[in-house]
Design an enzyme around this catalytic site. Structure first.
Site, mmCIF file in Angstrom:
data_model
loop_
_atom_site.group_PDB
_atom_site.id
_atom_site.type_symbol
_atom_site.label_atom_id
_atom_site.label_comp_id
_atom_site.label_asym_id
_atom_site.label_seq_id
_atom_site.Cartn_x
_atom_site.Cartn_y
_atom_site.Cartn_z
ATOM 1 N N PHE A 169 -11.955 -32.917 -16.570
ATOM 2 C CA PHE A 169 -11.406 -32.544 -15.262
ATOM 3 C C PHE A 169 -9.950 -32.054 -15.397
ATOM 4 O O PHE A 169 -9.646 -30.880 -15.148
ATOM 5 C CB PHE A 169 -11.554 -33.755 -14.328
ATOM 6 C CG PHE A 169 -10.637 -33.780 -13.160
ATOM 7 C CD1 PHE A 169 -10.553 -32.687 -12.305
ATOM 8 C CD2 PHE A 169 -9.843 -34.900 -12.903
ATOM 9 C CE1 PHE A 169 -9.689 -32.715 -11.216
ATOM 10 C CE2 PHE A 169 -8.993 -34.934 -11.818
ATOM 11 C CZ PHE A 169 -8.906 -33.835 -10.977
ATOM 12 N N ARG B 28 2.317 -32.786 -38.975
ATOM 13 C CA ARG B 28 2.147 -31.712 -39.977
ATOM 14 C C ARG B 28 2.681 -30.382 -39.459
ATOM 15 O O ARG B 28 3.196 -29.572 -40.214
ATOM 16 C CB ARG B 28 0.658 -31.543 -40.324
ATOM 17 C CG ARG B 28 0.092 -32.612 -41.237
ATOM 18 C CD ARG B 28 -1.209 -32.153 -41.900
ATOM 19 N NE ARG B 28 -2.264 -31.784 -40.971
ATOM 20 C CZ ARG B 28 -3.089 -32.658 -40.387
ATOM 21 N NH1 ARG B 28 -2.985 -33.950 -40.641
ATOM 22 N NH2 ARG B 28 -4.032 -32.245 -39.566
ATOM 23 N N ALA C 9 -1.578 -38.221 -22.792
ATOM 24 C CA ALA C 9 -1.996 -38.498 -21.412
ATOM 25 C C ALA C 9 -2.247 -39.996 -21.308
ATOM 26 O O ALA C 9 -3.340 -40.478 -21.571
ATOM 27 C CB ALA C 9 -3.258 -37.717 -21.076
ATOM 28 N N TYR D 293 -9.948 -49.662 -21.683
ATOM 29 C CA TYR D 293 -9.174 -48.473 -21.316
ATOM 30 C C TYR D 293 -7.680 -48.791 -21.335
ATOM 31 O O TYR D 293 -6.889 -48.105 -21.986
ATOM 32 C CB TYR D 293 -9.619 -48.020 -19.929
ATOM 33 C CG TYR D 293 -8.948 -46.769 -19.415
ATOM 34 C CD1 TYR D 293 -9.164 -45.530 -20.040
ATOM 35 C CD2 TYR D 293 -8.135 -46.801 -18.283
ATOM 36 C CE1 TYR D 293 -8.575 -44.371 -19.537
ATOM 37 C CE2 TYR D 293 -7.553 -45.644 -17.780
ATOM 38 C CZ TYR D 293 -7.776 -44.435 -18.406
ATOM 39 O OH TYR D 293 -7.190 -43.282 -17.904
ATOM 40 N N LYS E 265 -4.894 -47.345 -24.103
ATOM 41 C CA LYS E 265 -3.745 -46.514 -23.729
ATOM 42 C C LYS E 265 -2.430 -47.195 -24.100
ATOM 43 O O LYS E 265 -1.465 -46.531 -24.479
ATOM 44 C CB LYS E 265 -3.785 -46.201 -22.232
ATOM 45 C CG LYS E 265 -4.938 -45.298 -21.816
ATOM 46 C CD LYS E 265 -4.768 -43.869 -22.301
ATOM 47 C CE LYS E 265 -5.888 -42.977 -21.774
ATOM 48 N NZ LYS E 265 -5.745 -41.566 -22.155
HETATM 49 P P1 NAD Z 1 -12.554 -36.618 -17.955
HETATM 50 O O1 NAD Z 1 -13.538 -37.661 -18.313
HETATM 51 O O2 NAD Z 1 -12.943 -35.582 -16.954
HETATM 52 O O3 NAD Z 1 -12.071 -35.846 -19.255
HETATM 53 C C1 NAD Z 1 -11.933 -36.452 -20.502
HETATM 54 C C2 NAD Z 1 -12.448 -35.479 -21.544
HETATM 55 O O4 NAD Z 1 -12.298 -36.066 -22.846
HETATM 56 C C3 NAD Z 1 -13.929 -35.154 -21.365
HETATM 57 O O5 NAD Z 1 -14.137 -33.768 -21.429
HETATM 58 C C4 NAD Z 1 -14.595 -35.883 -22.530
HETATM 59 O O6 NAD Z 1 -15.805 -35.271 -22.940
HETATM 60 C C5 NAD Z 1 -13.498 -35.821 -23.575
HETATM 61 N N1 NAD Z 1 -13.621 -36.840 -24.609
HETATM 62 C C6 NAD Z 1 -13.803 -38.178 -24.450
HETATM 63 N N2 NAD Z 1 -13.883 -38.780 -25.641
HETATM 64 C C7 NAD Z 1 -13.746 -37.816 -26.579
HETATM 65 C C8 NAD Z 1 -13.729 -37.816 -28.003
HETATM 66 N N3 NAD Z 1 -13.900 -38.938 -28.708
HETATM 67 N N4 NAD Z 1 -13.564 -36.642 -28.646
HETATM 68 C C9 NAD Z 1 -13.411 -35.478 -27.957
HETATM 69 N N5 NAD Z 1 -13.406 -35.424 -26.597
HETATM 70 C C10 NAD Z 1 -13.583 -36.579 -25.930
HETATM 71 O O7 NAD Z 1 -11.232 -37.372 -17.500
HETATM 72 P P2 NAD Z 1 -9.899 -36.810 -16.822
HETATM 73 O O8 NAD Z 1 -9.786 -37.389 -15.484
HETATM 74 O O9 NAD Z 1 -9.832 -35.334 -16.994
HETATM 75 O O10 NAD Z 1 -8.790 -37.511 -17.739
HETATM 76 C C11 NAD Z 1 -8.165 -36.798 -18.788
HETATM 77 C C12 NAD Z 1 -7.086 -37.665 -19.420
HETATM 78 O O11 NAD Z 1 -6.096 -37.997 -18.452
HETATM 79 C C13 NAD Z 1 -7.616 -38.982 -19.985
HETATM 80 O O12 NAD Z 1 -6.928 -39.269 -21.176
HETATM 81 C C14 NAD Z 1 -7.236 -39.982 -18.924
HETATM 82 O O13 NAD Z 1 -7.050 -41.262 -19.464
HETATM 83 C C15 NAD Z 1 -5.936 -39.401 -18.395
HETATM 84 N N6 NAD Z 1 -5.709 -39.844 -17.007
HETATM 85 C C16 NAD Z 1 -6.439 -39.305 -15.983
HETATM 86 C C17 NAD Z 1 -6.237 -39.771 -14.694
HETATM 87 C C18 NAD Z 1 -7.004 -39.219 -13.524
HETATM 88 O O14 NAD Z 1 -6.825 -39.714 -12.406
HETATM 89 N N7 NAD Z 1 -7.822 -38.198 -13.684
HETATM 90 C C19 NAD Z 1 -5.303 -40.790 -14.458
HETATM 91 C C20 NAD Z 1 -4.619 -41.319 -15.534
HETATM 92 C C21 NAD Z 1 -4.811 -40.832 -16.811
#
Ligand code: NAD
Ligand code: UDP
Length: 323
Positions: free
Chosen positions: A16, A111, A119, A150, A154
């Protein structure tokens, strides 16, 4: 360097937030490599980017060492399950993405002499005893509860990032992202915004968990992405809160979404989540001061855009389109 096109790696680039980040970076003229294993997303999210010059999608699990992908100026590490139902379903994968995944990204940044942006999340504050939450607050996390997969992933990722900064001189930055919403969330990801919108669009009951008095502060995705790019462009180490301080209770949000959709849904109370944070609101003084960043899209407008996106993809809309 004149003529130099910035090359940027975005792990979780099909997710997302990641897909919006890739789009913004391409719009700004960067070359972008998105790395994703589609654990919690589908390639659909970046379908509109696949034909664009400078965009490359690599299917790879970030917990494995990265293949040779060329040199990078900036590495954004977003790959991780983020929705509570997703990380509760993928507990070990989530811990590995935060630990091994972060290590691989930091190695790559080292590197390349690249800027690295992690994030991170407001979940590092756990169920906070301080309100609103400033970056100096150390948090209140249950280290062995179900959410810990989670939260602690983090927290470990932040610790590793700071160690690479201190010991190896990597130019790191940590963004603590608060609840972000907008187009391209999965309808079934289980987070409150897509859940309430999908329920309202089909006039189904809105499933409010617990008392509904717990709060969140919602940031529209374009604002969050602008915060991430502002942090990358700075040399600030963070952590810096990226969120919208406009706090709302879950129950009120459910009703706002129902009214914005024009639905007749009732509210159905369901069991609250274990260790659910009861109040969450960012103190964004640091982001305002150091990055010149603050959110610009208010909740009414952000929800309007998000509902419009979901409505265009709802089963009802698809039936109308094919009728
Ligand atoms: P999301 O689940 O839509 O996106 C996460 C993406 O990471 C997905 O496309 C997933 O397939 C990919 N992914 C997961 N594990 C993986 C791996 N081992 N190797 C490669 N790709 C992998 O979530 P999001 O809401 O887009 O969140 C993105 C980042 O932002 C995350 O790190 C999340 O912790 C952080 N974040 C998001 C929010 C929020 O409200 N959306 C809030 C705080 C932090
Ligand atoms: N929530 C809810 N109904 C749902 C999904 C979530 O009431 O269908 C609640 C959840 O229990 C939490 C809040 O909404 O109190 C925010 O949940 P979300 O999963 O969106 O984000 P997070 O808990 O990670 O902040």
């Amino acid at each position: 360097m004149p003529g130099h096109v910035e090359r940027v790696l975005v792990t979780g680039g099909c997710g997302f937030v990641g897909s919006h980040l890739c789009e913004r970076l391409l719009d700004a003229g960067a070359a972008v490599v998105a790395v994703d294993n589609f654990a919690t997303s589908a390639p659909d999210n970046v379908a509109q980017l696949l034909g664009r010059r400078g965009f490359e999608l690599v299917q790879h699990d970030i917990t494995e060492p990265l293949p040779a992908l060329g040199a990078f100026d900036v590495v954004f590490h977003l790959a991780s399950a983020a929705s509570p139902p997703d990380y509760l379903r993928l507990p070990i994968e989530t811990l590995r993405a935060g630990s091994l995944g972060t290590a691989h990204c930091l190695d790559l940044a080292e590197r390349n002499g690249a800027r690295f942006v992690l994030a991170s999340t407001s979940e590092v504050y756990g169920d906070p005893a301080v309100h609103p939450q400033p970056e100096q607050y150390w948090g209140h996390v249950n280290p062995i509860g179900p959410r810990s997969v989670y939260d602690e992933a983090k927290r470990y990722a932040e610790a590793l990032t700071m160690a690479f900064r201190r010991e190896r001189g990597v130019r790191t930055g940590i963004a603590r992202i608060f609840n972000t919403y907008g187009p391209r969330m999965r309808t079934d990801d289980g987070r409150m915004v897509p859940t309430f919108i999908a329920q309202a669009l089909s006039n189904a009951p809105l499933t409010v968990a617990g008392s509904g008095e717990q709060t969140r502060s919602l940031c529209y995705v374009d604002d969050t992405v602008r915060g991430l790019t502002a942090l990358a462009a700075s040399e600030h180490p963070g952590p810096v809160n990226i969120g919208n301080p406009d706090e709302v209770s879950v129950r009120r949000l459910a009703v706002e979404i129902r009214d914005a959709v024009g639905a007749t849904s009732t509210v159905r109370y369901v069991d609250g989540a274990v260790d659910d944070p009861q109040r969450r609101c960012p103190d964004i003084s640091l982001a305002r001061r150091e990055l010149g960043w603050q959110p610009t899209v208010d909740r009414a407008e952000g929800l309007r855009r998000t509902i419009e996106w979901f409505a265009a993809r709802s089963p009802g809309a698809r039936r109308e389109a094919t009728a």
